[in-house]
Design a protein around this motif. Structure first.
Motif, PDB file in Angstrom:
ATOM      1  N   MET A   1       6.640  -7.725  -0.311  1.00  0.00           N
ATOM      2  CA  MET A   1       5.668  -6.794  -0.858  1.00  0.00           C
ATOM      3  C   MET A   1       5.361  -7.228  -2.296  1.00  0.00           C
ATOM      4  SD  MET A   1       6.000  -2.715  -1.355  1.00  0.00           S
ATOM      5  CE  MET A   1       5.959  -2.328   0.338  1.00  0.00           C
ATOM      6  N   SER A   2       4.089  -7.352  -2.613  1.00  0.00           N
ATOM      7  CA  SER A   2       3.712  -7.800  -3.950  1.00  0.00           C
ATOM      8  C   SER A   2       3.237  -6.609  -4.771  1.00  0.00           C
ATOM      9  CB  SER A   2       2.625  -8.860  -3.874  1.00  0.00           C
ATOM     10  OG  SER A   2       1.447  -8.283  -3.361  1.00  0.00           O
ATOM     11  N   PHE A   3       3.513  -6.741  -6.052  1.00  0.00           N
ATOM     12  CA  PHE A   3       3.097  -5.695  -6.985  1.00  0.00           C
ATOM     13  C   PHE A   3       1.949  -6.253  -7.807  1.00  0.00           C
ATOM     14  CE2 PHE A   3       3.316  -3.874 -11.260  1.00  0.00           C
ATOM     15  CZ  PHE A   3       3.181  -2.538 -10.952  1.00  0.00           C
ATOM     16  N   GLU A   4       0.815  -5.567  -7.771  1.00  0.00           N
ATOM     17  CA  GLU A   4      -0.344  -6.026  -8.513  1.00  0.00           C
ATOM     18  C   GLU A   4      -0.868  -4.870  -9.356  1.00  0.00           C
ATOM     19  OE1 GLU A   4      -4.227  -8.670  -7.473  1.00  0.00           O
ATOM     20  OE2 GLU A   4      -3.821  -6.977  -6.155  1.00  0.00           O
ATOM     21  N   THR A   5      -0.968  -5.104 -10.670  1.00  0.00           N
ATOM     22  CA  THR A   5      -1.491  -4.055 -11.536  1.00  0.00           C
ATOM     23  C   THR A   5      -3.006  -4.019 -11.426  1.00  0.00           C
ATOM     24  OG1 THR A   5      -1.736  -5.513 -13.437  1.00  0.00           O
ATOM     25  CG2 THR A   5       0.395  -4.396 -13.188  1.00  0.00           C
ATOM     26  N   TRP A   6      -3.581  -3.014 -11.987  1.00  0.00           N
ATOM     27  CA  TRP A   6      -5.029  -2.850 -11.943  1.00  0.00           C
ATOM     28  C   TRP A   6      -5.713  -4.018 -12.650  1.00  0.00           C
ATOM     29  CZ3 TRP A   6      -8.801  -2.209 -15.678  1.00  0.00           C
ATOM     30  CH2 TRP A   6     -10.066  -1.821 -15.210  1.00  0.00           C
ATOM     31  N   VAL A   7      -5.141  -4.439 -13.776  1.00  0.00           N
ATOM     32  CA  VAL A   7      -5.716  -5.547 -14.543  1.00  0.00           C
ATOM     33  C   VAL A   7      -5.628  -6.836 -13.740  1.00  0.00           C
ATOM     34  CG1 VAL A   7      -5.475  -6.945 -16.636  1.00  0.00           C
ATOM     35  CG2 VAL A   7      -5.207  -4.469 -16.755  1.00  0.00           C
ATOM     36  N   ASP A   8      -4.466  -7.120 -13.156  1.00  0.00           N
ATOM     37  CA  ASP A   8      -4.308  -8.328 -12.351  1.00  0.00           C
ATOM     38  C   ASP A   8      -5.310  -8.344 -11.200  1.00  0.00           C
ATOM     39  OD1 ASP A   8      -2.200  -9.210 -13.916  1.00  0.00           O
ATOM     40  OD2 ASP A   8      -0.684  -8.230 -12.659  1.00  0.00           O
ATOM     41  N   ARG A   9      -5.518  -7.204 -10.601  1.00  0.00           N
ATOM     42  CA  ARG A   9      -6.465  -7.094  -9.487  1.00  0.00           C
ATOM     43  C   ARG A   9      -7.890  -7.387  -9.958  1.00  0.00           C
ATOM     44  NH1 ARG A   9      -8.279  -1.918  -7.338  1.00  0.00           N
ATOM     45  NH2 ARG A   9      -9.783  -2.462  -5.761  1.00  0.00           N
ATOM     46  N   GLN A  10      -8.278  -6.863 -11.138  1.00  0.00           N
ATOM     47  CA  GLN A  10      -9.617  -7.106 -11.668  1.00  0.00           C
ATOM     48  C   GLN A  10      -9.820  -8.589 -11.962  1.00  0.00           C
ATOM     49  OE1 GLN A  10     -12.048  -4.797 -11.877  1.00  0.00           O
ATOM     50  NE2 GLN A  10     -10.601  -3.388 -10.933  1.00  0.00           N
ATOM     51  N   VAL A  11      -8.804  -9.246 -12.527  1.00  0.00           N
ATOM     52  CA  VAL A  11      -8.890 -10.674 -12.839  1.00  0.00           C
ATOM     53  C   VAL A  11      -9.009 -11.475 -11.546  1.00  0.00           C
ATOM     54  CG1 VAL A  11      -7.630 -12.649 -13.787  1.00  0.00           C
ATOM     55  CG2 VAL A  11      -7.701 -10.494 -15.045  1.00  0.00           C
ATOM     56  N   ARG A  12      -8.188 -11.157 -10.545  1.00  0.00           N
ATOM     57  CA  ARG A  12      -8.238 -11.873  -9.262  1.00  0.00           C
ATOM     58  C   ARG A  12      -9.599 -11.735  -8.616  1.00  0.00           C
ATOM     59  NH1 ARG A  12      -7.778 -10.163  -4.413  1.00  0.00           N
ATOM     60  NH2 ARG A  12      -6.816  -8.189  -4.966  1.00  0.00           N
ATOM     61  N   MET A  13     -10.159 -10.524  -8.641  1.00  0.00           N
ATOM     62  CA  MET A  13     -11.471 -10.289  -8.022  1.00  0.00           C
ATOM     63  C   MET A  13     -12.566 -11.055  -8.773  1.00  0.00           C
ATOM     64  SD  MET A  13     -11.072  -6.252  -7.066  1.00  0.00           S
ATOM     65  CE  MET A  13     -12.773  -6.023  -6.667  1.00  0.00           C
ATOM     66  N   ALA A  14     -12.473 -11.113 -10.105  1.00  0.00           N
ATOM     67  CA  ALA A  14     -13.452 -11.858 -10.888  1.00  0.00           C
ATOM     68  C   ALA A  14     -13.358 -13.348 -10.583  1.00  0.00           C
ATOM     69  CB  ALA A  14     -13.240 -11.603 -12.377  1.00  0.00           C
ATOM     70  N   GLN A  15     -12.146 -13.865 -10.408  1.00  0.00           N
ATOM     71  CA  GLN A  15     -11.972 -15.273 -10.050  1.00  0.00           C
ATOM     72  C   GLN A  15     -12.579 -15.550  -8.678  1.00  0.00           C
ATOM     73  OE1 GLN A  15      -7.707 -15.672 -10.412  1.00  0.00           O
ATOM     74  NE2 GLN A  15      -7.904 -16.812 -12.347  1.00  0.00           N
ATOM     75  N   GLU A  16     -12.370 -14.651  -7.744  1.00  0.00           N
ATOM     76  CA  GLU A  16     -12.921 -14.830  -6.405  1.00  0.00           C
ATOM     77  C   GLU A  16     -14.452 -14.795  -6.427  1.00  0.00           C
ATOM     78  OE1 GLU A  16     -11.063 -11.785  -4.069  1.00  0.00           O
ATOM     79  OE2 GLU A  16      -9.118 -12.795  -4.083  1.00  0.00           O
ATOM     80  N   ARG A  17     -15.034 -13.980  -7.294  1.00  0.00           N
ATOM     81  CA  ARG A  17     -16.489 -13.919  -7.409  1.00  0.00           C
ATOM     82  C   ARG A  17     -17.050 -15.135  -8.151  1.00  0.00           C
ATOM     83  NH1 ARG A  17     -15.516  -8.502  -9.102  1.00  0.00           N
ATOM     84  NH2 ARG A  17     -15.870  -9.207 -11.227  1.00  0.00           N
ATOM     85  N   GLY A  18     -16.214 -15.856  -8.875  1.00  0.00           N
ATOM     86  CA  GLY A  18     -16.669 -17.032  -9.618  1.00  0.00           C
ATOM     87  C   GLY A  18     -17.133 -16.704 -11.023  1.00  0.00           C
ATOM     88  N   ASP A  19     -16.723 -15.554 -11.564  1.00  0.00           N
ATOM     89  CA  ASP A  19     -17.141 -15.163 -12.906  1.00  0.00           C
ATOM     90  C   ASP A  19     -16.604 -16.085 -14.000  1.00  0.00           C
ATOM     91  OD1 ASP A  19     -18.458 -13.066 -11.746  1.00  0.00           O
ATOM     92  OD2 ASP A  19     -17.018 -11.527 -12.361  1.00  0.00           O
ATOM     93  N   PHE A  20     -15.512 -16.799 -13.718  1.00  0.00           N
ATOM     94  CA  PHE A  20     -14.912 -17.664 -14.726  1.00  0.00           C
ATOM     95  C   PHE A  20     -15.318 -19.131 -14.566  1.00  0.00           C
ATOM     96  CE2 PHE A  20     -11.561 -14.259 -14.396  1.00  0.00           C
ATOM     97  CZ  PHE A  20     -11.924 -13.625 -15.565  1.00  0.00           C
ATOM     98  N   ASP A  21     -16.179 -19.411 -13.604  1.00  0.00           N
ATOM     99  CA  ASP A  21     -16.630 -20.780 -13.383  1.00  0.00           C
ATOM    100  C   ASP A  21     -17.695 -21.155 -14.412  1.00  0.00           C
ATOM    101  OD1 ASP A  21     -14.964 -20.728 -11.234  1.00  0.00           O
ATOM    102  OD2 ASP A  21     -16.556 -20.471  -9.732  1.00  0.00           O
ATOM    103  N   ASN A  22     -17.695 -22.405 -14.846  1.00  0.00           N
ATOM    104  CA  ASN A  22     -18.696 -22.962 -15.763  1.00  0.00           C
ATOM    105  C   ASN A  22     -18.816 -22.198 -17.082  1.00  0.00           C
ATOM    106  OD1 ASN A  22     -19.329 -24.898 -13.812  1.00  0.00           O
ATOM    107  ND2 ASN A  22     -20.772 -23.513 -12.834  1.00  0.00           N
ATOM    108  N   LEU A  23     -17.723 -21.759 -17.626  1.00  0.00           N
ATOM    109  CA  LEU A  23     -17.738 -21.130 -18.954  1.00  0.00           C
ATOM    110  C   LEU A  23     -17.828 -22.218 -20.015  1.00  0.00           C
ATOM    111  CD1 LEU A  23     -15.007 -18.370 -18.588  1.00  0.00           C
ATOM    112  CD2 LEU A  23     -17.472 -18.052 -18.693  1.00  0.00           C
ATOM    113  N   PRO A  24     -18.453 -21.918 -21.190  1.00  0.00           N
ATOM    114  CA  PRO A  24     -18.497 -22.936 -22.243  1.00  0.00           C
ATOM    115  C   PRO A  24     -17.082 -23.260 -22.724  1.00  0.00           C
ATOM    116  CG  PRO A  24     -19.444 -20.849 -23.004  1.00  0.00           C
ATOM    117  CD  PRO A  24     -19.109 -20.691 -21.559  1.00  0.00           C
ATOM    118  N   GLY A  25     -16.821 -24.548 -22.888  1.00  0.00           N
ATOM    119  CA  GLY A  25     -15.502 -24.973 -23.344  1.00  0.00           C
ATOM    120  C   GLY A  25     -14.511 -25.163 -22.221  1.00  0.00           C
TER     121      GLY A  25
END
Length: 147
Positions: free
Chosen positions: A1-25
């Protein structure tokens, strides 16, 4: 059983959507990585970003004393006596405002600047005009003269 906080879940979902792809730098090293950490890095960065000098951080009496010390250099390039008097009047107004309501733990004596003394020094630093009997060389132009 994994424990995921609300913040971790938001970050994971953003990564899955590709929000962190092609950022400057992306893929570049962090600025300042590997350099020794300066204690006041945030303050120096703020001053540079806002275009301020370190004098801005000084207590008012010390800042005023520095302005008084730099006054001869500040007025040297001014073109008229009126401008010199205005600069000194502005500085004196700032000094009087601080003297009426001093603040802070530092007690530094600051007095008004003598306008006449600053003006006299300004006149002394001005280039001297040529003597009255000095005649500039005349240059004769030859326009359309035929030999």
């Amino acid at each position: 059983m994994s424990f995921e906080t609300w913040v971790d879940r938001q970050v994971r979902m953003a990564q899955e959507r590709g929000d962190f792809d092609n950022l400057p730098g992306a893929g570049k090293p962090l600025p300042g990585a590997g350099k020794p950490v300066d204690e006041d890095w945030w303050l120096k960065d703020y001053l540079k970003r806002e275009g301020l000098t370190s004098d801005t951080l000084l207590p008012t009496p010390l800042r005023l004393r520095k302005q008084i010390e730099r006054l001869p250099e500040a007025v040297r390039e001014l073109r008229s006596e009126r401008e010199v008097r205005e600069v000194v009047a502005d500085l004196n107004a700032e000094i009087v405002a601080w003297l009426r309501a001093p603040s802070g733990p530092i007690i530094v004596r600051v007095g008004r600047v003598d306008v006449e003394e600053v003006v006299a020094r300004w006149w002394e630093s001005r280039p001297k005009p040529p003597p009255a009997d000095h005649q500039p060389k005349r240059r004769w132009l030859r326009r359309g003269r035929k030999p």
